[in-house]
Design a protein around this motif. Sequence first.
Motif, PDB file in Angstrom:
ATOM      1  N   ILE A  28       0.847  -1.193   0.000  1.00  0.00           N
ATOM      2  CA  ILE A  28       0.000   0.000   0.000  1.00  0.00           C
ATOM      3  C   ILE A  28       0.879   1.239   0.000  1.00  0.00           C
ATOM      4  O   ILE A  28       1.727   1.410   0.876  1.00  0.00           O
ATOM      5  CB  ILE A  28      -0.920   0.030   1.232  1.00  0.00           C
ATOM      6  CG1 ILE A  28      -1.674  -1.289   1.395  1.00  0.00           C
ATOM      7  CG2 ILE A  28      -1.875   1.211   1.131  1.00  0.00           C
ATOM      8  CD1 ILE A  28      -2.643  -1.592   0.299  1.00  0.00           C
ATOM      9  N   SER A  29       0.665   2.104  -0.970  1.00  0.00           N
ATOM     10  CA  SER A  29       1.414   3.349  -1.047  1.00  0.00           C
ATOM     11  C   SER A  29       1.017   4.281   0.091  1.00  0.00           C
ATOM     12  O   SER A  29      -0.119   4.255   0.559  1.00  0.00           O
ATOM     13  CB  SER A  29       1.142   4.027  -2.383  1.00  0.00           C
ATOM     14  OG  SER A  29       1.639   5.342  -2.392  1.00  0.00           O
ATOM     15  N   MET A  34      -8.903   6.079  -0.856  1.00  0.00           N
ATOM     16  CA  MET A  34      -9.761   4.909  -0.680  1.00  0.00           C
ATOM     17  C   MET A  34     -11.205   5.361  -0.631  1.00  0.00           C
ATOM     18  O   MET A  34     -11.504   6.483  -0.192  1.00  0.00           O
ATOM     19  CB  MET A  34      -9.404   4.167   0.608  1.00  0.00           C
ATOM     20  CG  MET A  34      -8.015   3.574   0.604  1.00  0.00           C
ATOM     21  SD  MET A  34      -7.705   2.471   1.997  1.00  0.00           S
ATOM     22  CE  MET A  34      -8.632   1.008   1.468  1.00  0.00           C
ATOM     23  N   GLY A  35     -12.072   4.512  -1.078  1.00  0.00           N
ATOM     24  CA  GLY A  35     -13.461   4.906  -1.113  1.00  0.00           C
ATOM     25  C   GLY A  35     -14.420   3.742  -1.071  1.00  0.00           C
ATOM     26  O   GLY A  35     -14.018   2.578  -1.141  1.00  0.00           O
ATOM     27  N   TRP A  36     -15.674   4.094  -0.934  1.00  0.00           N
ATOM     28  CA  TRP A  36     -16.772   3.138  -0.965  1.00  0.00           C
ATOM     29  C   TRP A  36     -17.678   3.455  -2.155  1.00  0.00           C
ATOM     30  O   TRP A  36     -18.007   4.614  -2.397  1.00  0.00           O
ATOM     31  CB  TRP A  36     -17.591   3.195   0.323  1.00  0.00           C
ATOM     32  CG  TRP A  36     -16.878   2.697   1.534  1.00  0.00           C
ATOM     33  CD1 TRP A  36     -16.217   3.433   2.465  1.00  0.00           C
ATOM     34  CD2 TRP A  36     -16.750   1.337   1.944  1.00  0.00           C
ATOM     35  NE1 TRP A  36     -15.674   2.624   3.422  1.00  0.00           N
ATOM     36  CE2 TRP A  36     -15.987   1.318   3.131  1.00  0.00           C
ATOM     37  CE3 TRP A  36     -17.194   0.119   1.432  1.00  0.00           C
ATOM     38  CZ2 TRP A  36     -15.672   0.142   3.816  1.00  0.00           C
ATOM     39  CZ3 TRP A  36     -16.886  -1.051   2.111  1.00  0.00           C
ATOM     40  CH2 TRP A  36     -16.130  -1.032   3.288  1.00  0.00           C
ATOM     41  N   TYR A  37     -18.053   2.422  -2.847  1.00  0.00           N
ATOM     42  CA  TYR A  37     -19.017   2.510  -3.931  1.00  0.00           C
ATOM     43  C   TYR A  37     -20.101   1.474  -3.652  1.00  0.00           C
ATOM     44  O   TYR A  37     -19.895   0.545  -2.882  1.00  0.00           O
ATOM     45  CB  TYR A  37     -18.346   2.213  -5.276  1.00  0.00           C
ATOM     46  CG  TYR A  37     -17.403   3.290  -5.734  1.00  0.00           C
ATOM     47  CD1 TYR A  37     -16.160   3.467  -5.126  1.00  0.00           C
ATOM     48  CD2 TYR A  37     -17.747   4.146  -6.782  1.00  0.00           C
ATOM     49  CE1 TYR A  37     -15.296   4.472  -5.536  1.00  0.00           C
ATOM     50  CE2 TYR A  37     -16.884   5.142  -7.207  1.00  0.00           C
ATOM     51  CZ  TYR A  37     -15.666   5.290  -6.581  1.00  0.00           C
ATOM     52  OH  TYR A  37     -14.817   6.285  -6.994  1.00  0.00           O
ATOM     53  N   ARG A  38     -21.257   1.642  -4.307  1.00  0.00           N
ATOM     54  CA  ARG A  38     -22.309   0.652  -4.127  1.00  0.00           C
ATOM     55  C   ARG A  38     -23.023   0.411  -5.446  1.00  0.00           C
ATOM     56  O   ARG A  38     -23.029   1.269  -6.328  1.00  0.00           O
ATOM     57  CB  ARG A  38     -23.304   1.096  -3.056  1.00  0.00           C
ATOM     58  CG  ARG A  38     -24.117   2.335  -3.410  1.00  0.00           C
ATOM     59  CD  ARG A  38     -24.960   2.769  -2.220  1.00  0.00           C
ATOM     60  NE  ARG A  38     -25.787   3.920  -2.542  1.00  0.00           N
ATOM     61  CZ  ARG A  38     -26.549   4.558  -1.645  1.00  0.00           C
ATOM     62  NH1 ARG A  38     -26.575   4.150  -0.378  1.00  0.00           N
ATOM     63  NH2 ARG A  38     -27.283   5.605  -2.013  1.00  0.00           N
ATOM     64  N   ILE A  51     -11.875   8.988   0.910  1.00  0.00           N
ATOM     65  CA  ILE A  51     -10.988   9.668   1.856  1.00  0.00           C
ATOM     66  C   ILE A  51      -9.560   9.518   1.341  1.00  0.00           C
ATOM     67  O   ILE A  51      -9.139   8.436   0.924  1.00  0.00           O
ATOM     68  CB  ILE A  51     -11.151   9.088   3.273  1.00  0.00           C
ATOM     69  CG1 ILE A  51     -10.296   9.858   4.277  1.00  0.00           C
ATOM     70  CG2 ILE A  51     -10.874   7.592   3.323  1.00  0.00           C
ATOM     71  CD1 ILE A  51     -10.638   9.533   5.741  1.00  0.00           C
ATOM     72  N   THR A  52      -8.813  10.606   1.387  1.00  0.00           N
ATOM     73  CA  THR A  52      -7.419  10.546   0.964  1.00  0.00           C
ATOM     74  C   THR A  52      -6.545  10.075   2.133  1.00  0.00           C
ATOM     75  O   THR A  52      -7.003  10.014   3.276  1.00  0.00           O
ATOM     76  CB  THR A  52      -6.927  11.917   0.497  1.00  0.00           C
ATOM     77  OG1 THR A  52      -6.831  12.784   1.651  1.00  0.00           O
ATOM     78  CG2 THR A  52      -7.871  12.534  -0.523  1.00  0.00           C
ATOM     79  N   SER A  53      -5.299   9.775   1.833  1.00  0.00           N
ATOM     80  CA  SER A  53      -4.382   9.352   2.894  1.00  0.00           C
ATOM     81  C   SER A  53      -4.146  10.475   3.894  1.00  0.00           C
ATOM     82  O   SER A  53      -3.726  10.225   5.025  1.00  0.00           O
ATOM     83  CB  SER A  53      -3.065   8.868   2.290  1.00  0.00           C
ATOM     84  OG  SER A  53      -2.577   9.786   1.343  1.00  0.00           O
ATOM     85  N   GLN A  99      -4.057   4.147  -6.015  1.00  0.00           N
ATOM     86  CA  GLN A  99      -2.715   4.602  -5.704  1.00  0.00           C
ATOM     87  C   GLN A  99      -1.919   4.549  -6.978  1.00  0.00           C
ATOM     88  O   GLN A  99      -2.434   4.048  -7.992  1.00  0.00           O
ATOM     89  CB  GLN A  99      -2.100   3.723  -4.611  1.00  0.00           C
ATOM     90  CG  GLN A  99      -1.947   2.257  -4.987  1.00  0.00           C
ATOM     91  CD  GLN A  99      -1.388   1.426  -3.837  1.00  0.00           C
ATOM     92  OE1 GLN A  99      -1.432   1.827  -2.666  1.00  0.00           O
ATOM     93  NE2 GLN A  99      -0.835   0.267  -4.151  1.00  0.00           N
ATOM     94  N   PRO A 100      -0.685   5.061  -7.012  1.00  0.00           N
ATOM     95  CA  PRO A 100       0.098   4.956  -8.250  1.00  0.00           C
ATOM     96  C   PRO A 100       0.141   3.519  -8.757  1.00  0.00           C
ATOM     97  O   PRO A 100       0.525   2.605  -8.030  1.00  0.00           O
ATOM     98  CB  PRO A 100       1.473   5.445  -7.810  1.00  0.00           C
ATOM     99  CG  PRO A 100       1.204   6.376  -6.678  1.00  0.00           C
ATOM    100  CD  PRO A 100       0.028   5.777  -5.947  1.00  0.00           C
ATOM    101  N   GLY A 101      -0.308   3.311 -10.005  1.00  0.00           N
ATOM    102  CA  GLY A 101      -0.407   1.964 -10.530  1.00  0.00           C
ATOM    103  C   GLY A 101      -1.854   1.564 -10.700  1.00  0.00           C
ATOM    104  O   GLY A 101      -2.729   2.409 -10.888  1.00  0.00           O
ATOM    105  N   PRO A 102      -2.154   0.268 -10.622  1.00  0.00           N
ATOM    106  CA  PRO A 102      -3.533  -0.182 -10.846  1.00  0.00           C
ATOM    107  C   PRO A 102      -4.478   0.190  -9.696  1.00  0.00           C
ATOM    108  O   PRO A 102      -4.031   0.426  -8.581  1.00  0.00           O
ATOM    109  CB  PRO A 102      -3.382  -1.700 -10.954  1.00  0.00           C
ATOM    110  CG  PRO A 102      -2.122  -2.021 -10.236  1.00  0.00           C
ATOM    111  CD  PRO A 102      -1.228  -0.842 -10.416  1.00  0.00           C
TER     112      PRO A 102
END
Length: 115
Positions: A28-29, A34-38, A51-53, A99-102
């Motif tokens: 984890i960078s 990170m977030g929630w979707y539905r 929410i950001t880091s 995060q950076p990458g996938p």
Amino acid sequence: QVQLVESGGGLVQPGGSLRLSCAASGSISSTNYMGWYRQAPGKSREFVASITSAGITYTADSVKGRFSISRDNAKKTLYLEMNNLKPEDTAMYYCHLQQPGPHYWGPGTQVTVSS
């Protein structure tokens, strides 16, 4: 490799509360989002909250004032506190990490609001 695992979903009556958790593992960078979707049956996936880091949060208008997102960076865990739940909140809830990458998605946890 990053893995996300959601938990905390279930069946709740209208007006009730649930707390979802998303445990992250792997690389984890320190800078991430990170977030929630539905996604409800027959509908497209929609944004719920993020929410950001650094702790900056964004919340969809449809849940503002009822849902609250938070994170524990030391535990690599994301939370979604859901209060005053409504039948229209019924959906599969997914955790998302950018995060950076996938990007990464968890398998989801079902939330059903019904009397």
